[in-house]
Enzyme design. Structure first.
Site, mmCIF file in Angstrom:
data_model
loop_
_atom_site.group_PDB
_atom_site.id
_atom_site.type_symbol
_atom_site.label_atom_id
_atom_site.label_comp_id
_atom_site.label_asym_id
_atom_site.label_seq_id
_atom_site.Cartn_x
_atom_site.Cartn_y
_atom_site.Cartn_z
ATOM 1 N N ARG A 7 0.861 -1.185 0.000
ATOM 2 C CA ARG A 7 0.000 0.000 0.000
ATOM 3 C C ARG A 7 0.898 1.237 0.000
ATOM 4 N NH1 ARG A 7 -3.341 -0.248 5.160
ATOM 5 N NH2 ARG A 7 -4.313 1.627 4.297
ATOM 6 N N SER A 9 0.564 4.053 1.933
ATOM 7 C CA SER A 9 0.585 4.894 3.131
ATOM 8 C C SER A 9 2.001 4.971 3.691
ATOM 9 C CB SER A 9 -0.361 4.336 4.208
ATOM 10 O OG SER A 9 0.194 3.168 4.786
ATOM 11 N N LYS A 77 -2.543 -7.618 10.978
ATOM 12 C CA LYS A 77 -3.939 -7.505 11.414
ATOM 13 C C LYS A 77 -4.896 -7.204 10.253
ATOM 14 C CE LYS A 77 -3.410 -2.705 13.082
ATOM 15 N NZ LYS A 77 -4.381 -2.010 12.246
ATOM 16 N N ASP A 78 -4.360 -6.774 9.100
ATOM 17 C CA ASP A 78 -5.203 -6.518 7.931
ATOM 18 C C ASP A 78 -5.432 -7.770 7.087
ATOM 19 O OD1 ASP A 78 -5.388 -3.802 8.517
ATOM 20 O OD2 ASP A 78 -3.674 -3.259 7.257
ATOM 21 N N THR A 118 -11.060 6.974 17.644
ATOM 22 C CA THR A 118 -10.557 5.667 17.224
ATOM 23 C C THR A 118 -11.403 5.169 16.063
ATOM 24 O OG1 THR A 118 -10.191 3.351 17.828
ATOM 25 C CG2 THR A 118 -11.962 4.480 18.985
ATOM 26 N N ARG A 122 -13.095 -2.599 18.249
ATOM 27 C CA ARG A 122 -12.470 -3.313 19.370
ATOM 28 C C ARG A 122 -12.001 -2.332 20.443
ATOM 29 N NH1 ARG A 122 -7.426 -3.591 20.633
ATOM 30 N NH2 ARG A 122 -6.841 -2.637 18.662
ATOM 31 N N ARG A 123 -11.322 -1.272 20.007
ATOM 32 C CA ARG A 123 -10.852 -0.272 20.972
ATOM 33 C C ARG A 123 -12.012 0.476 21.611
ATOM 34 N NH1 ARG A 123 -6.503 1.494 16.636
ATOM 35 N NH2 ARG A 123 -4.785 0.100 17.165
ATOM 36 N N ARG A 140 -10.653 8.436 10.933
ATOM 37 C CA ARG A 140 -10.013 7.658 9.867
ATOM 38 C C ARG A 140 -8.816 8.423 9.352
ATOM 39 N NH1 ARG A 140 -12.485 4.159 6.373
ATOM 40 N NH2 ARG A 140 -10.348 3.894 5.635
ATOM 41 N N ARG A 146 -4.251 11.365 11.541
ATOM 42 C CA ARG A 146 -4.927 11.273 12.843
ATOM 43 C C ARG A 146 -4.225 12.151 13.882
ATOM 44 N NH1 ARG A 146 -6.953 4.948 13.261
ATOM 45 N NH2 ARG A 146 -7.116 4.610 11.040
ATOM 46 N N CYS A 232 -14.298 -7.088 10.982
ATOM 47 C CA CYS A 232 -14.170 -5.797 11.651
ATOM 48 C C CYS A 232 -15.517 -5.235 12.125
ATOM 49 C CB CYS A 232 -13.464 -4.798 10.740
ATOM 50 S SG CYS A 232 -14.266 -4.569 9.152
#
Length: 299
Positions: A7, A9, A77-78, A118, A122-123, A140, A146, A232
């Site tokens: 990706r 980012s 985690k993705d 967030t 989950r958080r 996001r 962020r 998710c």
């Protein structure tokens, strides 16, 4: 030359460049191919509402399958628990800090009504259980985006993965790191996944980068997720540690509002990581997680 799919980012490129540097030290020449994923294109909707598996991996996996890339570097985690038949999780390097971090102010220092950002269900579910007096808002964007929103005063604090902050050199922005008993991490958080075709130059090259204890830990965590069949849209956490061949695993399922949190723990041998994860996932289901999952998907 090996082609690494990534990706675009800042964090994804850091991760891919790090893998490229490790491979260069092993004698391999690499170049990085940037691929835009569906998740990168959808920036104005909370991830839980998008709901599709493989949001950040599908287009990258297509590049592996059609031969445009030899390996792909993901935040583990993705990566969905089920991979396309021709692809494998070829290596998992040693993990960075798997915990969640608070940026802005420590949780105990936030007043009632403080706004906390967030993008993770989950958080937010665990935070609602810890501090029901806080206002949880969606945020996001990439890590730098962020942090900028926090600095602009849109939030009093934000929750992020400690690993991403540390990798990008922003560890000094962390006000507090939450241990796994306070905030159970996401499956695979802090670990990198190197995905390749099941055989070939990419697979062979990355074998030396695999860290056995980390791979066992994330295999257990992914076993939990596999047993739960969750994505998710449901607050699910799992965190495993391996020491001296022994594996300790914590798993969590919460209602999105955080009013119900089910936790289980177990220990076993690291060589049985995946079956331990599935056993813990089944125990969570038996203790009430199935009711939570059914309610979320029915809604």
């Amino acid at each position: 030359m090996l082609v690494i799919a990534s990706r675009g980012s800042q964090l994804a490129l850091w991760q891919s460049r790090w893998v490229s540097a490790q491979l260069a030290a092993l004698g391999y020449e690499c170049r990085i191919e940037i691929i835009k994923t569906t998740g990168d294109k959808i920036t104005d909707v909370p991830l839980a509402k998008v709901g599709a598996k493989g949001l950040f991996t599908k287009e990258i996996e297509e590049a592996l399958l059609d031969g445009r890339a030899d390996l792909a570097v993901h935040s583990l985690k993705d990566l969905p628990t089920e991979l396309p038949e021709e692809l494998v999780l070829a290596a998992v390097p040693e993990r960075e800090d798997p915990r969640d971090a608070v940026v802005g102010k420590r949780l105990a220092d936030l007043p009632a009504g403080a706004r906390v950002g967030t993008s993770s269900l989950r958080r937010s579910a665990q935070l609602r259980k810890l501090r029901p007096d806080l206002v949880i808002e969606s945020v996001r964007g990439n890590v730098d985006t962020r942090l900028r929103k926090l600095d602009e005063g849109q939030y009093d604090a934000i929750l992020l993965a400690a690993a991403g902050l540390k990798r990008l050199g922003w560890g000094d922005r962390i006000a507090e790191i939450l241990d796994a008993d306070t905030m159970c991490s996401a499956v695979g958080q802090g670990a990198l996944a190197i995905e390749t075709r099941a055989s070939g130059a990419g697979f062979d090259a990355v074998q030396a980068m695999d860290h056995a204890d980390t791979h066992a830990a994330v295999k257990a965590e992914r076993g939990v997720l596999g047993a739960l069949g969750g994505g998710c849209q449901v607050p699910i956490g799992a965190y495993a540690t391996v020491e001296g061949g022994k594996l300790r695993l914590l798993g969590l399922v919460a209602s999105p509002e955080g009013d119900e949190v089910i936790r289980c723990e177990l220990e076993g041998v690291a060589s049985e990581a995946e079956s331990l994860g599935r056993a813990l996932g089944n125990e969570l289901l038996a203790r009430g997680a199935r009711r939570i999952l059914d309610a979320v998907y029915a809604g």
